[in-house]
Design a protein around this motif. Sequence first.
Motif, PDB file in Angstrom:
ATOM      1  N   TRP A 295     -55.309 -36.936 -15.291  1.00 40.10           N
ATOM      2  CA  TRP A 295     -54.960 -38.110 -14.496  1.00 40.10           C
ATOM      3  C   TRP A 295     -55.342 -37.958 -13.014  1.00 40.10           C
ATOM      4  CZ3 TRP A 295     -53.937 -41.856 -17.782  1.00 40.10           C
ATOM      5  CH2 TRP A 295     -53.342 -41.530 -19.011  1.00 40.10           C
ATOM      6  N   GLY A 296     -55.853 -36.795 -12.592  1.00 39.12           N
ATOM      7  CA  GLY A 296     -56.181 -36.595 -11.185  1.00 39.12           C
ATOM      8  C   GLY A 296     -57.293 -37.502 -10.699  1.00 39.12           C
ATOM      9  N   GLN A 297     -58.375 -37.620 -11.477  1.00 37.32           N
ATOM     10  CA  GLN A 297     -59.485 -38.481 -11.082  1.00 37.32           C
ATOM     11  C   GLN A 297     -59.078 -39.952 -11.098  1.00 37.32           C
ATOM     12  OE1 GLN A 297     -62.532 -37.799  -9.961  1.00 37.32           O
ATOM     13  NE2 GLN A 297     -62.342 -35.569 -10.095  1.00 37.32           N
TER      14      GLN A 297
ATOM     15  N   ALA B  57     -46.099 -46.456  -2.197  1.00 36.51           N
ATOM     16  CA  ALA B  57     -45.356 -47.232  -3.184  1.00 36.51           C
ATOM     17  C   ALA B  57     -46.290 -47.820  -4.230  1.00 36.51           C
ATOM     18  CB  ALA B  57     -44.569 -48.339  -2.486  1.00 36.51           C
ATOM     19  N   GLU B  58     -47.470 -48.267  -3.798  1.00 39.79           N
ATOM     20  CA  GLU B  58     -48.407 -48.900  -4.726  1.00 39.79           C
ATOM     21  C   GLU B  58     -48.909 -47.934  -5.786  1.00 39.79           C
ATOM     22  OE1 GLU B  58     -49.378 -52.373  -4.774  1.00 39.79           O
ATOM     23  OE2 GLU B  58     -47.463 -52.155  -3.704  1.00 39.79           O
ATOM     24  N   ILE B  59     -49.226 -46.710  -5.393  1.00 41.04           N
ATOM     25  CA  ILE B  59     -49.762 -45.786  -6.399  1.00 41.04           C
ATOM     26  C   ILE B  59     -48.665 -45.253  -7.302  1.00 41.04           C
ATOM     27  CG2 ILE B  59     -49.672 -43.654  -5.031  1.00 41.04           C
ATOM     28  CD1 ILE B  59     -52.551 -43.086  -6.215  1.00 41.04           C
ATOM     29  N   VAL B  60     -47.432 -45.194  -6.815  1.00 42.80           N
ATOM     30  CA  VAL B  60     -46.308 -44.823  -7.687  1.00 42.80           C
ATOM     31  C   VAL B  60     -46.087 -45.923  -8.721  1.00 42.80           C
ATOM     32  CG1 VAL B  60     -43.820 -44.418  -7.783  1.00 42.80           C
ATOM     33  CG2 VAL B  60     -45.191 -43.310  -6.008  1.00 42.80           C
ATOM     34  N   LYS B  61     -46.108 -47.173  -8.293  1.00 44.16           N
ATOM     35  CA  LYS B  61     -45.932 -48.291  -9.226  1.00 44.16           C
ATOM     36  C   LYS B  61     -47.042 -48.331 -10.270  1.00 44.16           C
ATOM     37  CE  LYS B  61     -45.487 -51.574  -6.091  1.00 44.16           C
ATOM     38  NZ  LYS B  61     -45.273 -52.936  -5.500  1.00 44.16           N
ATOM     39  N   ALA B  62     -48.236 -47.846  -9.889  1.00 46.55           N
ATOM     40  CA  ALA B  62     -49.356 -47.823 -10.835  1.00 46.55           C
ATOM     41  C   ALA B  62     -49.222 -46.708 -11.869  1.00 46.55           C
ATOM     42  CB  ALA B  62     -50.668 -47.668 -10.070  1.00 46.55           C
ATOM     43  N   GLY B  63     -48.215 -45.843 -11.718  1.00 46.41           N
ATOM     44  CA  GLY B  63     -48.006 -44.768 -12.684  1.00 46.41           C
ATOM     45  C   GLY B  63     -48.942 -43.592 -12.503  1.00 46.41           C
ATOM     46  N   LEU B  64     -49.488 -43.414 -11.288  1.00 45.00           N
ATOM     47  CA  LEU B  64     -50.431 -42.323 -11.053  1.00 45.00           C
ATOM     48  C   LEU B  64     -49.976 -41.368  -9.956  1.00 45.00           C
ATOM     49  CD1 LEU B  64     -53.641 -44.432 -11.479  1.00 45.00           C
ATOM     50  CD2 LEU B  64     -52.888 -42.568 -12.962  1.00 45.00           C
ATOM     51  N   ALA B  65     -48.742 -41.499  -9.544  1.00 44.78           N
ATOM     52  CA  ALA B  65     -48.106 -40.554  -8.628  1.00 44.78           C
ATOM     53  C   ALA B  65     -46.605 -40.663  -8.841  1.00 44.78           C
ATOM     54  CB  ALA B  65     -48.469 -40.848  -7.172  1.00 44.78           C
TER      55      ALA B  65
ATOM     56  N   ARG C 123     -42.633 -39.520 -15.851  1.00 43.17           N
ATOM     57  CA  ARG C 123     -42.460 -38.096 -15.551  1.00 43.17           C
ATOM     58  C   ARG C 123     -42.841 -37.211 -16.731  1.00 43.17           C
ATOM     59  NH1 ARG C 123     -39.213 -36.253 -10.874  1.00 43.17           N
ATOM     60  NH2 ARG C 123     -39.577 -37.942  -9.409  1.00 43.17           N
ATOM     61  N   ARG C 124     -42.748 -37.727 -17.916  1.00 44.10           N
ATOM     62  CA  ARG C 124     -43.197 -36.935 -19.077  1.00 44.10           C
ATOM     63  C   ARG C 124     -44.721 -36.832 -19.083  1.00 44.10           C
ATOM     64  NH1 ARG C 124     -39.119 -39.991 -21.557  1.00 44.10           N
ATOM     65  NH2 ARG C 124     -40.645 -41.450 -22.432  1.00 44.10           N
ATOM     66  N   LYS C 125     -45.399 -37.818 -18.492  1.00 44.50           N
ATOM     67  CA  LYS C 125     -46.866 -37.808 -18.473  1.00 44.50           C
ATOM     68  C   LYS C 125     -47.405 -36.966 -17.324  1.00 44.50           C
ATOM     69  CE  LYS C 125     -49.392 -41.365 -16.955  1.00 44.50           C
ATOM     70  NZ  LYS C 125     -50.078 -42.689 -16.923  1.00 44.50           N
ATOM     71  N   LEU C 126     -46.827 -37.082 -16.127  1.00 43.88           N
ATOM     72  CA  LEU C 126     -47.404 -36.442 -14.951  1.00 43.88           C
ATOM     73  C   LEU C 126     -46.771 -35.102 -14.596  1.00 43.88           C
ATOM     74  CD1 LEU C 126     -47.973 -39.403 -12.459  1.00 43.88           C
ATOM     75  CD2 LEU C 126     -49.534 -38.453 -14.159  1.00 43.88           C
ATOM     76  N   LYS C 127     -45.482 -34.958 -14.761  1.00 44.70           N
ATOM     77  CA  LYS C 127     -44.807 -33.762 -14.273  1.00 44.70           C
ATOM     78  C   LYS C 127     -45.350 -32.470 -14.875  1.00 44.70           C
ATOM     79  CE  LYS C 127     -40.278 -31.895 -13.111  1.00 44.70           C
ATOM     80  NZ  LYS C 127     -38.820 -32.113 -13.185  1.00 44.70           N
ATOM     81  N   PRO C 128     -45.684 -32.406 -16.177  1.00 42.68           N
ATOM     82  CA  PRO C 128     -46.181 -31.116 -16.712  1.00 42.68           C
ATOM     83  C   PRO C 128     -47.546 -30.707 -16.179  1.00 42.68           C
ATOM     84  CG  PRO C 128     -45.410 -32.584 -18.463  1.00 42.68           C
ATOM     85  CD  PRO C 128     -45.513 -33.409 -17.223  1.00 42.68           C
ATOM     86  N   HIS C 129     -48.228 -31.568 -15.460  1.00 43.63           N
ATOM     87  CA  HIS C 129     -49.609 -31.285 -15.067  1.00 43.63           C
ATOM     88  C   HIS C 129     -49.724 -30.722 -13.674  1.00 43.63           C
ATOM     89  CE1 HIS C 129     -50.820 -32.970 -18.771  1.00 43.63           C
ATOM     90  NE2 HIS C 129     -50.479 -34.193 -18.453  1.00 43.63           N
ATOM     91  N   GLY C 130     -48.687 -30.024 -13.178  1.00 40.00           N
ATOM     92  CA  GLY C 130     -48.833 -29.274 -11.948  1.00 40.00           C
ATOM     93  C   GLY C 130     -48.311 -29.967 -10.707  1.00 40.00           C
ATOM     94  N   ASN C 131     -47.659 -31.125 -10.838  1.00 43.07           N
ATOM     95  CA  ASN C 131     -47.110 -31.789  -9.659  1.00 43.07           C
ATOM     96  C   ASN C 131     -45.924 -31.020  -9.131  1.00 43.07           C
ATOM     97  OD1 ASN C 131     -48.438 -33.764 -11.477  1.00 43.07           O
ATOM     98  ND2 ASN C 131     -48.168 -35.084  -9.704  1.00 43.07           N
TER      99      ASN C 131
END
Length: 204
Positions: free
Chosen positions: A120-122, A164-172, A192-200
């Motif tokens: 999801w980084g790119q 706020a915009e990128i959080v609402k987009a589900g990418l932060a 958080r199940r999608k992004l948290k395990p990936h090093g955030n």
Amino acid sequence: MEVLLILGIATGLYYVMSALVKSGTRRPPPPTRPSSPPARQFREIKKPQTSSEKTRVPEGYKDGDHLTRTNGVDHAEPPAFPLSMALEGPAYVIDGDTIVVSKIKIRLAGIDAPELDRPWGQKAKWEMVRICKGHVIRAELTGDTTYDRLVGTCYLPDGTDIGAEIVKAGLALDGGYYSEGKYRHLEPAGIRRKLKPHGNRIRS
């Protein structure tokens, strides 16, 4: 004739005896010394640098720039804060939570997006490009720094909070080191199940 013969014999004997005497008194030549061995050739052995002695120069910086280290990472020192504690200009996007405004790197306060080499980084980076494209961005600095970046909250010309915009987009995610839950209510369900395990680096 006999006298001349006797003189010749006497002269010959004289020379023979002189030669014998000289050969008996001649000193023998000194013994030859063994030639000295050739000088030893020494080879310089360079001690390899240890990992602590090596300095990695981050991409984009010139050799000789002053570097400092944070959490084991070498980086340039952050720039000085402007007196206004704000920056304005078009944004160049580095990743989902870092942009460049007026040639200064800005780390968006209160959010954390995946690194470029993580899942999801790119996609997070290109979402940030979409949000900022064609706009003059205003960065209001918090007074904090992280590595070679200043930390700030960034806005579009109409006052929209970019974080706020990128959080609402589900990418932060709300979090990182500079959040007090400011954006938590904007996170899509299950993000958080999608992004948290990936090093955030997230505060739960």
